[in-house]
Enzyme design. Structure first.
Site, mmCIF file in Angstrom:
data_model
loop_
_atom_site.group_PDB
_atom_site.id
_atom_site.type_symbol
_atom_site.label_atom_id
_atom_site.label_comp_id
_atom_site.label_asym_id
_atom_site.label_seq_id
_atom_site.Cartn_x
_atom_site.Cartn_y
_atom_site.Cartn_z
ATOM 1 N N THR A 123 0.851 -1.183 0.000
ATOM 2 C CA THR A 123 0.000 0.000 0.000
ATOM 3 C C THR A 123 0.887 1.233 0.000
ATOM 4 O O THR A 123 1.704 1.420 0.910
ATOM 5 C CB THR A 123 -0.918 0.008 1.235
ATOM 6 O OG1 THR A 123 -1.653 -1.223 1.275
ATOM 7 C CG2 THR A 123 -1.880 1.178 1.189
ATOM 8 N N LEU A 155 -5.980 -8.037 2.016
ATOM 9 C CA LEU A 155 -5.984 -9.134 2.974
ATOM 10 C C LEU A 155 -6.427 -8.659 4.355
ATOM 11 O O LEU A 155 -5.977 -7.627 4.835
ATOM 12 C CB LEU A 155 -4.579 -9.750 3.092
ATOM 13 C CG LEU A 155 -3.918 -10.234 1.807
ATOM 14 C CD1 LEU A 155 -2.635 -10.980 2.151
ATOM 15 C CD2 LEU A 155 -4.848 -11.100 0.988
ATOM 16 N N ASN A 213 -9.661 1.234 2.699
ATOM 17 C CA ASN A 213 -9.342 1.277 4.123
ATOM 18 C C ASN A 213 -9.922 2.515 4.795
ATOM 19 O O ASN A 213 -10.404 2.455 5.937
ATOM 20 C CB ASN A 213 -7.828 1.226 4.321
ATOM 21 C CG ASN A 213 -7.289 -0.197 4.290
ATOM 22 O OD1 ASN A 213 -8.052 -1.148 4.163
ATOM 23 N ND2 ASN A 213 -5.992 -0.332 4.401
ATOM 24 N N GLY A 258 -17.478 -0.251 19.521
ATOM 25 C CA GLY A 258 -16.526 -0.840 20.454
ATOM 26 C C GLY A 258 -15.318 0.042 20.631
ATOM 27 O O GLY A 258 -15.429 1.259 20.805
ATOM 28 N N CYS A 265 -2.390 -1.886 9.430
ATOM 29 C CA CYS A 265 -2.781 -1.369 8.110
ATOM 30 C C CYS A 265 -3.640 -0.112 8.184
ATOM 31 O O CYS A 265 -3.210 0.961 7.759
ATOM 32 C CB CYS A 265 -3.503 -2.468 7.330
ATOM 33 S SG CYS A 265 -2.421 -3.835 6.853
ATOM 34 N N ARG A 335 0.192 -4.683 16.823
ATOM 35 C CA ARG A 335 0.496 -3.346 16.329
ATOM 36 C C ARG A 335 -0.733 -2.441 16.448
ATOM 37 O O ARG A 335 -1.812 -2.790 16.019
ATOM 38 C CB ARG A 335 0.962 -3.399 14.868
ATOM 39 C CG ARG A 335 2.327 -4.046 14.682
ATOM 40 C CD ARG A 335 2.662 -4.168 13.218
ATOM 41 N NE ARG A 335 1.787 -5.099 12.518
ATOM 42 C CZ ARG A 335 1.809 -5.299 11.195
ATOM 43 N NH1 ARG A 335 2.640 -4.617 10.434
ATOM 44 N NH2 ARG A 335 0.976 -6.173 10.639
#
Length: 438
Positions: A123, A155, A213, A258, A265, A335
């Site tokens: 990306t 993914l 994203n 939440g 990513c 991460r």
């Protein structure tokens, strides 16, 4: 037709892509600068926890169809296609750090003496692909015989193998019919299985991934903002999400209130898009993304403050149990984990934080104690936080766990626990955005 393919970079993306290419019938060599990782992968084992990856690696390393190396000379004139599957982490100010890509290009280019196609999976900011092509052609003996195309990955961690073998779409960003034909040959199996294919220019291909994203992040932040509204007004955000999700224009996926999004990513990709938007003078997009980020960051702080409030306004010296460290279930990746952000905040306020996660292993860090079981985490706890929605946490026995804690208070930061079971066992269960059921 079997092609000879190299995959440069063998972490989450690269290892999975290399195994997937072998499963599609191609001969594959993965390249990485880490000799220990290469040794592990050549043994058919995975250095990461990803569902289904290790059996695929074992299958194809055993046949010789898939192997791994640290030597670029092994792939330079062997491969027909070189995939770039390298990390692009956040650099200063949120801009994408392209140093891994540049290093790979600088190692590969001087060895290229035959025409080849270099395909980006990483990306990247729009405009990167053409800059890399110019860099390759300048440094490669074959010169203009090198062409770059972009084939972004989509993914999901914990579903990476499934998404590789049965993708929901394929994007081919090219500027030649020959490159397009090569990509169609590589992905013949999923194309035959009617996977939708978007054939486009390279700039559009680069933008598609970050746009996807950013839109997902927007949905998550929107529903979390509505969760705070429901909390203030006495509503139920889960019922709200169900209702608006019936609208086909909206859909129910990614409308789960939440703790918000994390991982390796979404946060870094949307930050890089904001930086690139500013560079290109599209300030409205940059401002929009910063609002999405602010909601996401605020949600973590909101939950930490809720825990402090439930502990009586002060957590100094008090034991807090945290269920979950990975940023999502099905992975060991921590991460940008929302769970750890909350734990950090509570530790900074003086809490004794104990963390349990089924897969994630934390490096030693001040203020945290990682334990080996749920029971160890809950022993003597004054507040319990459910922060990663592992299936095993939904199957816990509230009656038995109530015997371990000092106070029966649990905050369901993922809104996944069966509230009646916990309340019937005498627990106070708190869920952000479900004030009407507290």
């Amino acid at each position: 037709m079997t092609l000879q393919i190299s995959v440069i970079g063998t972490n989450y993306l690269g290892a999975t892509h290399a195994a997937g290419m072998a499963e599609f019938g191609h001969d594959v060599i993965g390249v990485d600068i880490d000799p220990d990782r290469v040794k592990t992968l050549n043994s058919g084992q995975s250095h990461i926890f990803e569902v289904g990856l290790e059996p695929l690696l074992a299958k194809h390393t055993a046949t010789g169809r898939l192997r791994f190396t640290t030597d670029y000379a092994e792939i330079a004139d062997w491969a027909d296609v070189h995939f770039l599957a390298l990390g692009t982490p956040s650099g200063p100010g949120g801009a994408a750090d392209l140093s891994q890509l540049h290093s790979a290009i600088d190692s590969l280019a001087p060895l290229l003496t035959k025409p080849c196609l270099v395909v980006g999976k990483s990306t990247v900011p729009v405009g990167t692909a053409l800059a890399l092509e110019a860099r390759l052609r300048e440094k490669a003996p074959i010169g203009d015989g090198v062409e770059v195309a972009w084939n972004p990955e989509f993914l999901r961690e914990a579903y990476a193998v499934e998404d590789t073998l049965r993708p929901d779409r394929l994007v081919f960003g090219t500027h030649s019919k020959e490159a397009l034909a090569t990509l169609e040959e590589i992905y013949e199996i999923p194309i035959t299985d009617r996977t939708p294919v978007v054939r486009c220019d390279i700039a559009t291909a680069e933008l598609i991934k970050v746009a996807a994203n950013s839109f997902l992040a927007t949905k998550i932040s929107f529903i979390n903002a509505m969760a705070q509204m429901c909390q203030a007004a006495g509503g139920d955000v889960t019922l709200l999400a169900d209702a608006i999700g019936f609208d086909k224009r909206i859909g129910r996926e990614f409308l789960n209130a939440g703790l918000g999004f994390g991982g390796g990513c979404l946060p870094k990709d949307i930050a890089a898009l904001a930086v690139r938007a500013d560079e290109l003078g599209v300030g409205v997009l940059s401002e929009f993304i910063h609002a999405v980020e602010a909601i996401n960051d605020g949600q973590r702080l909101e939950l930490a403050e809720l825990a402090i409030d439930q502990a009586g306004g002060d957590v100094t010296g008090k034991r807090i149990a945290v269920l979950g460290a990975a940023f999502k279930p099905g992975t060991d990746d921590t991460r940008n984990s929302p769970a750890l952000t909350v734990a950090d905040h509570l530790h900074a306020r003086g809490a004794d934080v104990r963390i349990y996660d089924p897969q994630a292993r934390l490096a030693p860090r001040e203020g945290f104690t990682q334990v080996a079981s749920v029971e160890q985490a809950l022993l003597g706890a004054e507040v319990v936080l459910h922060l990663t929605e592992w299936p095993e946490f939904r199957q816990l026995n509230p009656e038995k766990l109530g015997e371990l804690v000092k106070s029966k208070i649990i905050i369901d930061g993922r809104l996944k626990l069966h509230a009646p079971s916990w309340r019937n066992a005498g627990w106070k269960l708190v869920q952000i955005g479900r004030a009407s059921t507290i």
